[in-house]
Design an enzyme around this catalytic site. Structure first.
Site, short mmCIF file in Angstrom:
data_model
loop_
_atom_site.label_atom_id
_atom_site.label_comp_id
_atom_site.label_asym_id
_atom_site.label_seq_id
_atom_site.Cartn_x
_atom_site.Cartn_y
_atom_site.Cartn_z
N ARG A 150 -15.71 -44.11 -13.55
CA ARG A 150 -15.96 -44.22 -14.99
C ARG A 150 -15.67 -42.89 -15.70
NH1 ARG A 150 -16.03 -48.31 -12.69
NH2 ARG A 150 -17.22 -50.19 -13.14
N GLU B 1 -11.98 -42.46 -15.96
CA GLU B 1 -11.49 -43.30 -17.06
C GLU B 1 -11.74 -42.64 -18.42
OE1 GLU B 1 -12.06 -47.78 -16.73
OE2 GLU B 1 -13.23 -47.39 -18.52
N SER C 3 -12.68 -23.66 -20.35
CA SER C 3 -12.68 -23.22 -18.95
C SER C 3 -13.46 -24.17 -18.04
CB SER C 3 -13.29 -21.82 -18.84
OG SER C 3 -13.28 -21.39 -17.50
#
Lengths: 146, 146, 146, 146, 146, 146, 146, 146, 146, 146
Positions: free
Chosen positions: E87, E90, E113
């Protein structure tokens, strides 16, 4: 005994006896490329050659049997990483279409066999630095129409 | 004019004039492999060779300029699909370790250059079917220690 | 003893004696980069360097032999995952075409050798935070025409 | 105007005026590597540099705007194919663990920045063949604990 | 003792003593995310924290040494398979360009960073079902021009 | 009009009117992350928001319709190349198991939703260099047993 | 005891006692799909179910503990090879856009949950050959706007 | 007219006439899943259905011909990216071995056909949020021995 | 005993008794292709055949049980490397669209089953070199409309 | 005219004249498989066959020339997606080692040629549903030793 164990046994014996691949090839009266490839498990040896090789190296019969087995040829990576091998991969991709054009121009549609095939490697002296020469020789196979 | 348009122009002119790659190579006094690879966009030509080639093919100056450009060499697939090219990919992977063993045995640790390198292709007559012979010739480059 | 076992033996000895890679390099009078890469199995050492290293580390002769073996260079992943190594992969891809343009502009068509090649790493003091400096130095190899 | 069209316009103007990348860099008082990478679309230029560059090349304002845009950096292949670029990919993979060991030994756990970073390329004369020297210089960034 | 064995030892001790990751973090006065990541082998601990952790868990000194080692960060798959981790993969891909637009709009060209970076995870009560909140905090690093 | 054409139209209008993403978000009273993602084609807008946005940008009704369409979310590469986006990919892989351990410890077996989910990005002033803060907030979804 | 050892123990006991997956499911009053998936290590069991299952199979407490552990779900290949599993992969790719169109048409923009989800498998008698029927049932989750 | 042009024509006409996929299915007396998949180019329609569909949509004969063509089914990515489709990919991989165990237990060695196969999608009302139900129904095909 | 151990046991016994695959097939009155594939773990045997085979080879009951197990069919590489197997991969890709055109022309839309399927291999004498003949025979399965 | 344009022209003419592939093959007195593969651009036709085909289809000389060109055989995906083609890919991988064992047992070490090769496809009537029969016939090529 599988091909990997066979290779390990041959390499060990070769180092113990201080024999080069060229020495081994001479001992069985075959070319160094073919001899080495069979010892590394990428070709199968006829019984007489396998026995001659084991005799020269002082190795038992099971090594000779493993040498005669028909290998499953496999490699791990689509793109080789070792710099020496990668350079050949690069040549093929840079010159692949060129080779195809010239073979097709000379022979017609077909391929150069990788099975009915031989390879030789030699040193060419050169004042600017010696050179490696590799000769690939394969039967032309025309596509069949039916 | 990019390398792809250049290749298309050369191939078209070559067919119109019915010239083989070997004819073109002879016209500029270079080898067929190198000449073809430059025409396919995989090598850059010195100005005089590029102009001689365009003269022979009746092509304009922009083709000669494109021939002199330094190419970005690229290929689409990690594993080639055309059967003729795949067979060479197979040879390299089947014989890669063998080649490495024999070059290292003869020359020490290093590689065969793919840059300071030449290739020739020829036909070898054989009663059982003619054969393709390919000669690869590259400078041995030893690894540097520092 | 293969290269992996060799590396493990060297790293263990190095920790026991509290020697840095720089110390080891000094002991054999070679650069830290080359020394470390040979100890990690990515370069082969000449016999005298290998023996000097094993002497300094109190390691047996088989380690020195393993150091002299010609390595098969390989890596697992096309794209490195460790952040430190990935940053270099990123640099090469972001600046790859730039490097090619500038080398070609200065030297003509060819490459920078990765074989006749050296690398040095040093610290550059900077009030805004110290910097890592890496110098790559490789012979220019022009493409051959034939 | 996107970055690709911008690059094409700059390259065309550069060839018409016969200016090298080094000339362009001098004209805007920046390094050749950074200037070239911005012209190839891999870095963004401040307004004054972009305008100076377009002034020098006789290019319109939209090119200067495209030079200032923040680029999406992307590359097509995980493993580069052009021989010049591939050699750097090979160096990173052969020496990746070595670089990590030596930076960690000198600086502690962290990385060399690829953002607060510069690169320079120069020619080093050598009687055995001139050499390419590339200097990478990046800020050391220690991992944060929290 | 490598990082994997270290993790196994910590997880076993943690279960024996019935300590949560949050308990361990509290014991060494660091955040749960950083503490857990170091115990799983993805960060290195300073000596005092490593010793405090081993003291709390009743683990020997070699575990503390392994915790201090600088990790090689690696993962097996380009695309994670576990649903919880996927997830996040995604989210990054769905919102990647959005994040880039908004950081660039606010800060100019540069990155956030992943080294000078912290992360915190907490529970947010919600009558329609509690929510997970993750805060990522990283230093903005502007691209350098040179 | 597809999502790509829609995004191009919005970006052009935004530049002509000199509106930031934050300005656009304010104009439709939604968050900048969600607004930007919908404008980039990764979320669908309700009709009233889509019309308000087009009104503010002086764009025709077909853009508003395209904004309401349900997108097919896709991305080209498993591993992102742009440095800003890659850093997030790296975080997820370095901290993926840590996030899983801590969510599971706090909530039990399940995942954080990427659908019932929001994200906010803000600047955190810091004397050592300002920082980017990203807050991810998603509903916890427990695995169902049946 | 990890999930793999747990699965092996359950399968062995199941064969010794000649119990089907359906028998096991009945014994713990859960569905066959969920029970099997937990036994194969792809779901975690509540304590009472895990103990009931071990009781039925005559397995020790450590198996029950392993059943309760939260699994890391992973699979080896992006494209499954076993013909039975591949057919489902094919269905999803052939019908993926169709499923998306119809769910979006009925419910609006969102997804069907794979977490708040159940599956059942049954046999449907048919004179032309019995059929497999698989019912997937998941909560619709609408995308959130914020 | 190829399948892609056909789909575009159907979608446009559908929107102009404000017809849902369910309406279209009803008009030709077939299921919504099959009708939609044929309109998206993943199945071929018998002539009468194709003509009825074109009649309902006011589309010319060439669309009806394209609907009857036998499609080449293809998809771009091994792992789908759209969240709705990915969830099904995840289900198959998480439950793949479970499905295999249960089908094999019930039917013996063989597969569920993806050709002699149907699928239906429906809404299941639920006070905690409506659910999507998908029914897959395929003929069991036993492996043949010979 | 898993399928891999089973195969190893059969191959060993086969060599000890000097029986060919054809001999084994004859012993159990099945075809050589099916018999070999079951012995290599790619098909399951009915109990009577498994017992007959073990009887012929002097192997214990657990081998017969392993032969009856339903295999998980898997292979390591998307593209096979062994030259013999690769040639078939090449045929399928070169002739794939041709096969599809001709089956569709003759039978309509559908596939040739790989489950209700048999294969036979034989030698065809030929004065120019004997030939291998492979016959694939599979039930045609029409796509279902619903 | 390239091979893709040639195929499009042939397919169009074939439909206009309502000729099957089998009709075309009969017209030039070659097999349907070879004829179709040449028309789809995967084989080259001798001049007389190409002219006969164009005569039958009423196509101009440039199509006949394109039919004679030697094709670059390529395919897009390592794993085919169309179900009909995938089934053959599956057969090769499930039965690859079996085929190798049986060819090696009968002929010794070598391969079946994919160049000196023919294929035929036919319908086999069967009361339980007609079957597709495919016959592959290739010359056995023994590995060469040298």
């Amino acid at each position: 005994m599988d091909k990997q164990q066979m290779s390990a046994a041959i390499i060990k014996a070769r180092q113990r006896l201080d024999l080069s691949w060229a020495d081994l090839a001479r001992a069985i009266e075959m070319s160094p490329v073919w001899t080495t490839s069979a010892c590394l498990g990428m070709n199968s040896m006829p019984a007489d050659k396998a026995e001659a090789l084991c005799h020269r190296l002082g190795l038992p019969a099971e090594v000779a049997l493993a040498l005669q087995a028909f290998p499953h040829k496999h490699w791990d990576k689509s793109v080789p990483t070792d710099p020496l091998v990668y350079r050949f991969y690069e040549m093929i991709n840079v010159y692949g279409d060129t080779i195809k054009e010239l073979i097709n121009e000379e022979f017609g549609d077909g391929i150069m066999s990788a099975i009915d095939f031989s390879m030789d490697i030699s040193r060419v002296a050169d004042p600017k630095g010696d050179r490696v020469q590799i000769v690939l020789n394969g039967k032309f196979l025309p596509y069949k129409a039916w």
